[in-house]
Design an enzyme around this catalytic site. Sequence first.
Site, PDB file in Angstrom:
ATOM      1  N   TYR A  90       0.826  -1.209   0.000  1.00  0.00           N
ATOM      2  CA  TYR A  90       0.000   0.000   0.000  1.00  0.00           C
ATOM      3  C   TYR A  90       0.858   1.255   0.000  1.00  0.00           C
ATOM      4  O   TYR A  90       2.085   1.193   0.174  1.00  0.00           O
ATOM      5  CB  TYR A  90      -0.944   0.005   1.204  1.00  0.00           C
ATOM      6  CG  TYR A  90      -0.275   0.330   2.532  1.00  0.00           C
ATOM      7  CD1 TYR A  90       0.505  -0.615   3.178  1.00  0.00           C
ATOM      8  CD2 TYR A  90      -0.417   1.580   3.122  1.00  0.00           C
ATOM      9  CE1 TYR A  90       1.123  -0.322   4.392  1.00  0.00           C
ATOM     10  CE2 TYR A  90       0.193   1.880   4.337  1.00  0.00           C
ATOM     11  CZ  TYR A  90       0.951   0.932   4.961  1.00  0.00           C
ATOM     12  OH  TYR A  90       1.565   1.219   6.153  1.00  0.00           O
ATOM     13  N   ARG A 126       8.374   3.970  -4.648  1.00  0.00           N
ATOM     14  CA  ARG A 126       8.350   3.044  -3.515  1.00  0.00           C
ATOM     15  C   ARG A 126       7.295   1.964  -3.719  1.00  0.00           C
ATOM     16  O   ARG A 126       7.523   0.791  -3.393  1.00  0.00           O
ATOM     17  CB  ARG A 126       8.092   3.808  -2.212  1.00  0.00           C
ATOM     18  CG  ARG A 126       8.208   2.911  -0.995  1.00  0.00           C
ATOM     19  CD  ARG A 126       8.186   3.705   0.286  1.00  0.00           C
ATOM     20  NE  ARG A 126       6.910   4.388   0.472  1.00  0.00           N
ATOM     21  CZ  ARG A 126       6.660   5.254   1.450  1.00  0.00           C
ATOM     22  NH1 ARG A 126       7.601   5.576   2.317  1.00  0.00           N
ATOM     23  NH2 ARG A 126       5.495   5.835   1.564  1.00  0.00           N
ATOM     24  N   ARG A 139      -7.659 -21.582  -1.499  1.00  0.00           N
ATOM     25  CA  ARG A 139      -6.589 -20.926  -0.762  1.00  0.00           C
ATOM     26  C   ARG A 139      -5.324 -21.785  -0.830  1.00  0.00           C
ATOM     27  O   ARG A 139      -5.320 -22.922  -0.384  1.00  0.00           O
ATOM     28  CB  ARG A 139      -7.044 -20.774   0.700  1.00  0.00           C
ATOM     29  CG  ARG A 139      -6.018 -20.167   1.642  1.00  0.00           C
ATOM     30  CD  ARG A 139      -6.582 -20.190   3.065  1.00  0.00           C
ATOM     31  NE  ARG A 139      -5.677 -19.592   4.033  1.00  0.00           N
ATOM     32  CZ  ARG A 139      -4.688 -20.238   4.658  1.00  0.00           C
ATOM     33  NH1 ARG A 139      -4.476 -21.504   4.405  1.00  0.00           N
ATOM     34  NH2 ARG A 139      -3.929 -19.603   5.528  1.00  0.00           N
ATOM     35  N   HIS A 199      -0.868 -21.285  -0.427  1.00  0.00           N
ATOM     36  CA  HIS A 199       0.179 -20.335  -0.072  1.00  0.00           C
ATOM     37  C   HIS A 199       0.939 -19.836  -1.294  1.00  0.00           C
ATOM     38  O   HIS A 199       1.177 -18.654  -1.459  1.00  0.00           O
ATOM     39  CB  HIS A 199       1.152 -20.965   0.930  1.00  0.00           C
ATOM     40  CG  HIS A 199       0.561 -21.121   2.289  1.00  0.00           C
ATOM     41  ND1 HIS A 199      -0.413 -22.053   2.572  1.00  0.00           N
ATOM     42  CD2 HIS A 199       0.782 -20.454   3.446  1.00  0.00           C
ATOM     43  CE1 HIS A 199      -0.757 -21.949   3.850  1.00  0.00           C
ATOM     44  NE2 HIS A 199      -0.043 -20.993   4.398  1.00  0.00           N
ATOM     45  N   GLU A 258      11.788   2.734  14.607  1.00  0.00           N
ATOM     46  CA  GLU A 258      10.914   3.792  14.104  1.00  0.00           C
ATOM     47  C   GLU A 258       9.603   3.749  14.863  1.00  0.00           C
ATOM     48  O   GLU A 258       9.454   2.970  15.793  1.00  0.00           O
ATOM     49  CB  GLU A 258      10.666   3.603  12.599  1.00  0.00           C
ATOM     50  CG  GLU A 258      10.018   2.265  12.246  1.00  0.00           C
ATOM     51  CD  GLU A 258       9.895   2.023  10.745  1.00  0.00           C
ATOM     52  OE1 GLU A 258       9.864   2.994   9.975  1.00  0.00           O
ATOM     53  OE2 GLU A 258       9.811   0.846  10.353  1.00  0.00           O
TER      54      GLU A 258
END
Lengths: 280, 280
Positions: free
Chosen positions: A31, A50, A99, A101, A178
């Site tokens: 995101y 980025r 589903r 992996h 951070e």
Amino acid sequence: MIVYLNNEFLQLEEAKISPFDRGFLFADGVYESIRTYNGKLFYYKDHLKRLRKSLNEIRLLYNETEKIERIIYELINTNNINGEALIYLQITRGTSVPRTHSFTQEDVNPTIFISAAPLKRNEQEQKEGIRVSLQDDIRWLRCDIKSISLLPVIIANQSAVDAGGKEAILRRNGLITEGSHTNFFAIKDKIALTAPAGPLILSGITRMIVLELFNQLEIKVKEEFIKADELKMFNEFFITSTIKEITPVVQIDEWIVGDGKPGELTHKAQNAFDELVENY
Amino acid sequence: MIVYLNNEFLQLEEAKISPFDRGFLFADGVYESIRTYNGKLFYYKDHLKRLRKSLNEIRLLYNETEKIERIIYELINTNNINGEALIYLQITRGTSVPRTHSFTQEDVNPTIFISAAPLKRNEQEQKEGIRVSLQDDIRWLRCDIKSISLLPVIIANQSAVDAGGKEAILRRNGLITEGSHTNFFAIKDKIALTAPAGPLILSGITRMIVLELFNQLEIKVKEEFIKADELKMFNEFFITSTIKEITPVVQIDEWIVGDGKPGELTHKAQNAFDELVENY
């Protein structure tokens, strides 16, 4: 609120994700948060760079990043946002049943979701500073990827809020990395320190801007880890992010920093930043 | 396929999640994979106990876990699954606008999603064994929470697949922790080793069953980390999980284990496991 989801502009209530979206099942996505100043996307090229790096690192093939800027401006207009806007953008590896992996690039269409909302500076926080709380950094070892795999951050942030802080400052093996969604700066003897770019931090755009501004102001900056047990040797702290901009830190858990007011170099950084964005 | 989502049984195509679901934005949720033998949920109480532990650890209040068993059986019936079934169950902290890291319990309804699908044993893998690939364990430090914050696992698993393996075996600081979605056992001198339960592994239900079976078989088991650079001192390996059950490992990257066939104690474990599930 109108949002953008996979080639459509939709009312938020109409925008729906499959429960088999790999973003929902596996946090298999990345995101960006981007904002405007004067109605113009701020450092958009750096955010895009980025984003592409994040996509590349998790090997998510998404070839339409060129279109995103246009979509964002359309979203701002469609939502009648007249002041500044905060853009949230997320790309996941798309929906795949059953589903599993492992992934194949061929059969999955990535999901892209973008929202835009009005954004106002938190004047009080930026003027008076905030209290933060030290929390353990238990995240994965690729924090430089801006992924949606954020549960460790959620837990740290909530623990900080519960401890009376506005943000968690993370500590790994005795070193400050951070904030939970911000970068962290500490100042002593007119020198600013912040953790070095690398896999243990998400090197923010605002962090980079502050490094440039300090350079212009001839204030020395070292990209070095700050030791958690040496925090009290510093006399100024602030956090940076797209939303928080430069927000002074005036209290770390029970310890009130100096006189409890934002420091001199923090003010200088804020003023230089304000000048930059005014003329952006 | 009919799935269960927030009190409704729906066709998969009708089952939709908001993009502001915290599961989608933050991986703020937990999950379980559960299976049947003879049409009966296997070790359901243990799965439920672990689910409650995961919910508790991330402080997700979900008070309706008592209802889940009934829903699962209804889902198996509705989908006309006559053989064995694999159940996937996920609970997230629900939908909340705007996106904020911290959470309040009050205003958010958790999202619960459950799917059921037919499940067949991979006979070939269990008979002949599989090749696995060593990968770095870059996950967070609370792997004991069965969270959906799985991107590190996805990356490791895909890297293993690309290297010709069926599963990634993870190595942290020189120690083998577990597989990307399995637990790992190594055997030498008639003694089995597997990593100890704790924050660095997800202690599987099948792992626990194998520990009990070895105990009954009077095969010694040590819950100790296996050193990655001592792997070649062992002569049998297998992985365990709800889906993989007990699957022999006959090759680790380029190294073929012994004669490339599953070992004696692995067979014993498989036979004891088969007996257990036949009579379950």
